[in-house]
Design an enzyme around this catalytic site. Structure first.
Site, short mmCIF file in Angstrom:
data_model
loop_
_atom_site.label_atom_id
_atom_site.label_comp_id
_atom_site.label_asym_id
_atom_site.label_seq_id
_atom_site.Cartn_x
_atom_site.Cartn_y
_atom_site.Cartn_z
N TYR A 20 0.42 -0.87 -0.13
CA TYR A 20 0.08 -0.25 0.09
C TYR A 20 0.67 0.85 -0.12
O TYR A 20 0.66 2.42 0.10
CB TYR A 20 -0.80 -0.07 1.22
CG TYR A 20 -1.82 -1.57 1.57
CD1 TYR A 20 -2.75 -1.33 0.37
CD2 TYR A 20 -1.03 -2.09 2.41
CE1 TYR A 20 -4.07 -2.22 0.09
CE2 TYR A 20 -2.49 -3.56 2.03
CZ TYR A 20 -3.78 -3.71 1.07
OH TYR A 20 -4.93 -3.93 0.13
N ASN A 34 -13.22 2.81 -2.89
CA ASN A 34 -11.96 1.63 -2.64
C ASN A 34 -13.10 0.99 -1.49
O ASN A 34 -12.95 1.59 -0.20
CB ASN A 34 -10.80 1.96 -1.68
CG ASN A 34 -10.17 0.90 -1.78
OD1 ASN A 34 -9.80 0.11 -1.41
ND2 ASN A 34 -8.90 1.56 -2.14
N HIS A 81 -15.25 -7.88 -1.63
CA HIS A 81 -15.45 -9.10 -2.02
C HIS A 81 -16.48 -9.53 -1.08
O HIS A 81 -16.95 -11.34 -1.17
CB HIS A 81 -14.33 -9.94 -1.70
CG HIS A 81 -13.16 -8.79 -1.53
ND1 HIS A 81 -12.76 -9.11 -3.43
CD2 HIS A 81 -12.13 -8.27 -1.06
CE1 HIS A 81 -11.85 -7.63 -2.64
NE2 HIS A 81 -11.06 -7.66 -1.69
N ASP A 91 -25.92 -3.09 -2.50
CA ASP A 91 -27.23 -2.87 -2.65
C ASP A 91 -27.24 -1.23 -2.51
O ASP A 91 -28.25 -0.44 -3.28
CB ASP A 91 -27.89 -3.28 -1.77
CG ASP A 91 -28.55 -5.38 -2.33
OD1 ASP A 91 -27.89 -5.00 -3.43
OD2 ASP A 91 -29.19 -5.66 -1.26
N HIS A 142 -9.28 -0.35 -6.35
CA HIS A 142 -8.09 -0.52 -5.40
C HIS A 142 -6.91 -0.02 -5.78
O HIS A 142 -5.72 0.01 -6.65
CB HIS A 142 -8.35 -1.85 -5.57
CG HIS A 142 -9.78 -2.32 -5.42
ND1 HIS A 142 -10.24 -2.64 -4.17
CD2 HIS A 142 -10.69 -3.14 -6.28
CE1 HIS A 142 -11.66 -2.55 -4.62
NE2 HIS A 142 -12.33 -3.11 -5.36
N ILE A 143 -5.74 -0.12 -4.85
CA ILE A 143 -4.77 0.32 -4.56
C ILE A 143 -3.84 -0.76 -4.89
O ILE A 143 -2.97 -0.76 -6.35
CB ILE A 143 -3.76 0.95 -3.72
CG1 ILE A 143 -4.98 1.87 -2.79
CG2 ILE A 143 -2.27 0.92 -3.04
CD1 ILE A 143 -4.66 2.28 -1.28
N SER A 144 -3.93 -1.38 -4.69
CA SER A 144 -3.08 -2.89 -5.45
C SER A 144 -3.68 -3.85 -6.18
O SER A 144 -4.99 -3.36 -6.65
CB SER A 144 -2.80 -4.44 -4.29
OG SER A 144 -4.44 -4.86 -3.64
N ARG A 199 -9.94 -12.48 -2.88
CA ARG A 199 -10.30 -10.70 -3.07
C ARG A 199 -10.61 -10.65 -4.83
O ARG A 199 -9.88 -9.55 -5.17
CB ARG A 199 -8.37 -10.23 -2.95
CG ARG A 199 -7.99 -10.27 -1.65
CD ARG A 199 -6.94 -9.96 -1.03
NE ARG A 199 -6.71 -10.66 0.23
CZ ARG A 199 -7.21 -9.31 1.21
NH1 ARG A 199 -7.62 -8.29 1.37
NH2 ARG A 199 -6.74 -9.53 2.28
#
EC number: 4.2.1.10
Length: 151
Positions: free
Chosen positions: A22, A71, A77, A84, A97-99, A108
């Site tokens: 991160y 994010n 997940h 919803d 998402h950072i990764s 994931r």
């Protein structure tokens, strides 16, 4: 143009947790850079480790803001409730998402949000947020609207 950046669980620890994944910069520091880089956008930032608080924020801004950069962290997940909430609002959401979630653990690699988002950006570090903001900055208001599975 009001844009919300919404961060989910554990993202308050950016800069101190799992630096190899991160990075070393806090989100608050990065957010200041984003505000300077996008003066035409009225950026707001909200982070919570609590699913209900994230849902409440989506409901609060989801009919009045022009965009949401979200994010969801680990909730990406697992949280049908957040999916919803994204589906229920009118404001387009870009999932970030950072990764690269597709290069991580098998659990994931699935997003329960993706079907209800305008798009997804994953794996570019903090720059994933900047890429999402470029989309909102460049699009005319009529082009931003969601055209896929939202009612």
């Amino acid at each position: 143009m009001k844009i919300l950046i919404l961060n989910g669980p554990n993202l308050n620890l950016l800069g101190v947790r799992e630096k190899s994944v991160y990075g070393t910069e806090s989100f608050e520091s990065y957010f200041e850079e984003l505000k300077k880089s996008f003066p035409a956008l009225e950026l707001e930032y909200f982070q919570s480790n609590t699913e209900g608080a994230l849902i409440d924020k989506l409901h609060e801004v989801g009919f009045s803001y022009k965009g949401i950069v979200f994010n969801g962290g680990g909730y990406t997940h697992t949280s049908v409730a957040l999916a919803d909430a994204i589906k229920a609002i009118e404001t387009p959401v870009i999932e970030v998402h950072i990764s690269n979630i597709y290069a991580r653990d098998a659990f994931r690699q699935k997003s329960v949000f993706a079907a209800y988002c305008k798009g997804s950006i994953t794996g570019f570090g903090l720059e994933s947020y900047r890429l999402a903001l470029h989309y909102f900055e460049r699009m005319k208001p009529k082009q931003i609207g969601f055209s896929s599975q939202k009612p």
